[in-house]
Write an enzyme that holds these catalytic residues in place. Structure first.
Site, short mmCIF file in Angstrom:
data_model
loop_
_atom_site.label_atom_id
_atom_site.label_comp_id
_atom_site.label_asym_id
_atom_site.label_seq_id
_atom_site.Cartn_x
_atom_site.Cartn_y
_atom_site.Cartn_z
N TRP A 154 4.53 54.89 26.41
CA TRP A 154 4.48 53.47 26.05
C TRP A 154 4.69 53.36 24.55
O TRP A 154 4.15 54.16 23.78
CB TRP A 154 3.12 52.83 26.41
N GLU A 165 6.33 52.90 30.55
CA GLU A 165 5.47 51.72 30.77
C GLU A 165 6.03 50.50 30.02
O GLU A 165 6.16 50.53 28.80
CB GLU A 165 4.05 52.05 30.25
N LYS A 202 6.21 46.28 28.95
CA LYS A 202 5.25 45.28 28.49
C LYS A 202 5.99 43.97 28.27
O LYS A 202 7.19 43.96 28.01
CB LYS A 202 4.62 45.78 27.18
N ASP A 252 1.44 48.41 34.13
CA ASP A 252 0.12 48.07 33.57
C ASP A 252 -0.16 46.65 34.01
O ASP A 252 0.65 45.74 33.76
CB ASP A 252 0.17 48.20 32.04
N HIS A 301 0.49 43.67 31.72
CA HIS A 301 1.76 43.57 31.01
C HIS A 301 2.79 42.65 31.64
O HIS A 301 3.99 42.85 31.50
CB HIS A 301 2.37 44.96 30.84
N HIS A 347 -1.54 51.44 35.37
CA HIS A 347 -2.63 51.27 34.43
C HIS A 347 -3.36 50.04 34.92
O HIS A 347 -2.88 48.92 34.74
CB HIS A 347 -2.12 51.01 33.01
N ASP A 382 -2.84 40.13 27.71
CA ASP A 382 -3.11 41.56 27.87
C ASP A 382 -4.39 41.93 27.10
O ASP A 382 -4.34 42.68 26.14
CB ASP A 382 -1.90 42.33 27.32
N ASP A 433 -7.11 43.56 28.00
CA ASP A 433 -7.74 44.84 28.29
C ASP A 433 -9.24 44.75 28.52
O ASP A 433 -10.01 45.56 27.99
CB ASP A 433 -7.39 45.88 27.21
N ASP A 452 -6.81 51.48 32.19
CA ASP A 452 -6.42 51.28 30.79
C ASP A 452 -7.03 49.98 30.27
O ASP A 452 -6.48 48.91 30.49
CB ASP A 452 -4.89 51.23 30.66
C1 RNT Z 1 -0.62 49.08 25.54
C2 RNT Z 1 -0.42 49.93 26.75
C3 RNT Z 1 -0.78 51.38 26.61
C4 RNT Z 1 -2.04 51.61 25.84
C5 RNT Z 1 -2.53 53.04 25.84
C6 RNT Z 1 -3.60 53.26 24.83
O1 RNT Z 1 -0.42 47.74 25.78
O2 RNT Z 1 -1.12 49.38 27.83
O3 RNT Z 1 -0.84 51.99 27.84
O4 RNT Z 1 -3.08 50.78 26.27
O5 RNT Z 1 -1.47 53.88 25.66
ZN ZN Z 2 -1.23 50.57 29.60
#
Ligand code: RNT
Ligand code: ZN
Length: 413
Positions: free
Chosen positions: A180, A221, A223, A254, A257, A281, A289, A291, A321
């Site tokens: 990523w 990955e 986004k 993810d 994302h 993720h 996003d 988290d 994640d």
């Molecule tokens: C960031 C991505 C990525 C990170 C990690 C730490 O938006 O989700 O995967 O969260 O690599």
């Molecule tokens: Zn991620």
């Protein structure tokens, strides 16, 4: 009669074998993300705060200050999570005497993690770290217009693939190596194609080094946008899906994302129609996003359903994640992992054959009725029994974390 026995009978009545479900659940690994332990700082140069490309919020006390402390915390975390577990590392968690430049990292810098994992039967996954670094310039890494910047990151990701292949070979299961990168632009681009062509070229160069797929599974990955990079993301969904498809590697989704109205769960079967595997993720996006810690919510349950009802346990690589720095980090890890497992269990206890028949015979009223009845089936009793059999505390696990906080975490400055 115990509540578990009653629950198992209730599930049997609608055609679900609880014992089979529990046996299957125990074998589905969840890859925990090491970066929840220290807010994605890593321990390069003693652990510098994030500086571009990614962000955490909160400053709850007790953050791990070195790899040893992450390992200690993980021991508590793993002891309170049933079933199969893996650990996903980031390059900034290298263990070395002094600091090693990211383009000079070697397998030996992860030997201590490998041994830690081996002693616990925890297999490792890996991520190159393309953020929080002086060579992450102008919001770009592998897509930067300056060749020197790109070359630095190409060397870094190559080093990470070598490490991943080594870990995979040593542990006897492939190491998921997930790329990523934050590359993007804050304001309207004059050129959207150029950076993407540079990224294709850089990735092709990285992947020109061949490794055995039994050792390493490469993934990319995508986004939708990042903070400070609102107008353009080089590694968009279409870009990486097509890149992965044409290069014979994997896509990683993810769940934070995508646009908030997109259903990430629905992407899993779409991808499985074309790819052998898909990596995840799992995170909880609150409006963006953000988290947040994964919970047993509708999105997570839908993701789990797509894994289970497509018999894709071996094809969907589940990783977590998120990074919540505003609450006890050990508890955050555990809540997220247990929620993912509860979602999988809830999916395993659904009579899919019956539901599919109803769908295929256009019996949509009964399908809705049954789907709604299923929601109030006694999942909790089955989960409690699962934890008991796995030798892990049930609903009272948090007391252990509070004790650890009192004795260990609260003493960290
Ligand atoms: C960031 C991505 C990525 C990170 C990690 C730490 O938006 O989700 O995967 O969260 O690599
Ligand atoms: Zn991620």
């Amino acid at each position: 009669m115990s509540s578990f026995t009653l629950a198992a009978e209730a599930y049997a009545e609608c055609g679900v074998d609880v014992e089979q479900a529990l046996a299957r659940l125990a074998k589905i690994p969840i890859s925990l993300h090491c970066w929840q332990g220290d807010d994605v700082n890593g321990f390069e140069n003693g652990g510098s705060p994030l500086s571009g490309g990614i962000q955490t919020t909160g400053n709850y006390p007790g953050k791990a200050r070195n790899s040893r402390e992450v390992m200690d915390d993980l021991d508590v975390v793993y002891s309170l999570i049933p079933g199969a577990k893996r650990l996903s590392l980031h390059a900034i968690y290298a263990i070395a005497d002094g600091s090693v430049e990211r383009d000079r990292l070697e397998p030996e810098h992860f030997e201590a993690w490998l041994q830690w994992g081996k002693a616990r039967s925890i297999h490792l996954d890996f991520n190159p770290t393309l953020f929080s670094h002086p060579m992450h310039k102008d919001g770009m890494t592998l897509a930067h217009p300056d060749k020197e910047v790109r070359q630095y990151w190409i060397r870094h990701v190559k080093a990470c693939r070598k490490i991943s292949a080594y870990l995979g070979e040593q542990q006897g299961t492939p190491c998921l190596h997930n790329i990523w990168l934050p590359d993007g632009l804050k304001d309207l681009p004059a050129d959207r194609l150029g950076p993407r062509q540079r990224l294709v070229e850089a990735l092709d160069e990285i992947l020109s080094v061949k490794y055995d797929k039994d050792f390493i599974l490469d993934a990319v990955e995508s986004k939708v946008f990042g903070i400070g990079l609102e107008s353009y993301t080089v590694g968009s969904n279409e870009f990486y899906l097509l890149y992965a498809a044409t290069r014979g590697i994997n896509a990683l989704l993810d769940s934070g994302h995508y646009h908030p109205t997109e259903t990430v769960a629905d992407k899993i079967p779409s991808i499985l129609a074309f790819f052998d595997k898909v990596a995840l993720h799992v995170t909880r996006a609150v409006r963006w996003d953000s988290d947040h810690v994964v919970l047993l919510d509708d999105e997570t349950k839908e993701i789990a359903k797509e894994i289970i009802r497509n018999d894709a346990d071996g094809r969907v690589l589940i990783g977590l994640d998120y990074f919540d720095a505003s609450i006890n980090r050990v508890a955050a890890w555990i809540v997220g992992a247990r929620s993912m497992q509860k979602a999988l269990l809830s999916a395993l206890l659904i009579p899919y054959k019956r539901l599919k028949e109803l769908q295929d015979s256009q019996n949509f009223t009964k399908l809705m009725v049954l789907n709604e009845e299923i929601k109030t089936m006694p999942l909790g009793a089955v989960w409690d029994e699962y934890c008991r059999r796995q030798g892990v505390l049930g609903a009272d696990w948090f007391a252990k974390v509070q004790e650890y906080e009192k004795n260990v975490l609260s003493k960290r400055s």
